[in-house]
Enzyme design. Sequence first.
Site, mmCIF file in Angstrom:
data_model
loop_
_atom_site.group_PDB
_atom_site.id
_atom_site.type_symbol
_atom_site.label_atom_id
_atom_site.label_comp_id
_atom_site.label_asym_id
_atom_site.label_seq_id
_atom_site.Cartn_x
_atom_site.Cartn_y
_atom_site.Cartn_z
ATOM 1 N N ASP A 99 0.889 -1.166 0.000
ATOM 2 C CA ASP A 99 0.000 0.000 0.000
ATOM 3 C C ASP A 99 0.925 1.213 0.000
ATOM 4 O O ASP A 99 1.506 1.556 1.036
ATOM 5 C CB ASP A 99 -0.896 -0.010 1.251
ATOM 6 C CG ASP A 99 -1.963 1.084 1.182
ATOM 7 O OD1 ASP A 99 -1.828 1.983 0.337
ATOM 8 O OD2 ASP A 99 -2.906 1.018 1.987
ATOM 9 N N ILE A 101 0.585 4.522 -0.276
ATOM 10 C CA ILE A 101 0.200 5.564 0.698
ATOM 11 C C ILE A 101 -1.093 5.098 1.351
ATOM 12 O O ILE A 101 -2.150 5.089 0.714
ATOM 13 C CB ILE A 101 -0.039 6.947 0.047
ATOM 14 C CG1 ILE A 101 1.203 7.413 -0.723
ATOM 15 C CG2 ILE A 101 -0.419 7.970 1.124
ATOM 16 C CD1 ILE A 101 1.038 8.773 -1.426
ATOM 17 N N THR A 104 -4.537 7.990 2.234
ATOM 18 C CA THR A 104 -4.387 8.933 1.115
ATOM 19 C C THR A 104 -5.188 10.207 1.333
ATOM 20 O O THR A 104 -4.713 11.307 1.013
ATOM 21 C CB THR A 104 -4.838 8.251 -0.202
ATOM 22 O OG1 THR A 104 -4.001 7.119 -0.413
ATOM 23 C CG2 THR A 104 -4.703 9.185 -1.379
HETATM 24 C C1 IPD Z 1 -7.920 3.575 3.735
HETATM 25 C C2 IPD Z 1 -7.468 3.936 5.124
HETATM 26 C C3 IPD Z 1 -8.671 4.168 6.037
HETATM 27 C C4 IPD Z 1 -9.606 2.993 6.065
HETATM 28 C C5 IPD Z 1 -10.020 2.609 4.658
HETATM 29 C C6 IPD Z 1 -8.784 2.343 3.794
HETATM 30 P P1 IPD Z 1 -6.310 4.279 1.696
HETATM 31 O O1 IPD Z 1 -6.809 3.276 2.898
HETATM 32 O O2 IPD Z 1 -6.667 2.921 5.661
HETATM 33 O O3 IPD Z 1 -8.247 4.383 7.364
HETATM 34 O O4 IPD Z 1 -10.737 3.313 6.818
HETATM 35 O O5 IPD Z 1 -10.824 1.452 4.743
HETATM 36 O O6 IPD Z 1 -9.158 1.954 2.505
HETATM 37 O O7 IPD Z 1 -7.402 4.318 0.683
HETATM 38 O O8 IPD Z 1 -6.062 5.592 2.326
HETATM 39 O O9 IPD Z 1 -5.060 3.637 1.211
HETATM 40 CA CA CA Z 2 -4.838 1.730 2.185
#
Ligand code: IPD
Ligand code: CA
Length: 276
Positions: A99, A101, A104
Amino acid sequence: MKINTHQLLSCAVAAARKAGDHALANLDRRSEADAITHHDVKLKLDVECQAIAEAVVREAFPDHEILGEEDDHAAIAAPSEEEGVLWPTESDETLWVIDPIDGTVNFSHGLPRWCCSIGVLQGGRPVAGVVYAPALGLLYTATCDTVAACNGEPLHVSDTDALEESIVMTGVDRHKNTRVPPLAVFNAIANTAQRPRIMGVAALDMCSVAAGQADGYMETGIFLWDVAAAGLIVQQAGGRTEILQRDNGFKLQFLATNGPIHEELKGVVLKALGTA
Ligand code: IPD
Ligand code: CA
């Protein structure tokens, strides 16, 4: 030659540092988006950072498989379940889960709570993981045969044994039309824990559990790349993780706790999901 977990972790750290430092150095480009949706954003830096991390891994281990958040996951179906297996693969396959970032949306607004997360699976089981938060100066690491650490200092989960005394980190599934009611789970946690917290970065949320700063983490719609590294870090800090359910593709209902509150939190979540 057999590759040991220390070598895998060293490469994961190098890749996460290079990708994370690139994101930090380009903070002024944080609003350059490839796509903006109602609850999310895809940045040009997401894609660049994934390419940087992948290049480091490919140079060291050209025959390993890589799965990144920014890849095309269109044709992936739900795999069968097996205890301890995060993502089923051939027993001799090494899979790097990236992952570039995590957090994001935080990053795009200039909040410092975001990270690069890289987990390494062998035979589907996590064996090494790094979560690097450059804007916070935090580097969390673990292998399956060493204790988890933050900036080289050993980590240990809290010993809180009651949900009513616990901080539980969570998130609300941004995907509409999901059959899981995320607000029902959030409400249930808010009504039973000392406090719920939504910080916007699943991997760092779990690292806070590993560090004993929070006691549990639960999300109903999280992805393999958010938990591949941090789940191992929780386990190697003495905590417990569990996939409550796999949805299609890489989406999971995932629980990570200090251990003592695991069953109580799980019961609350399952009740809210209507499956208790
Ligand atoms: C998200 C973050 C967020 C969580 C979401 C994820 P991303 O990842 O980790 O805290 O609540 O379910 O998808 O999209 O910022 O890489
Ligand atoms: Ca993520």
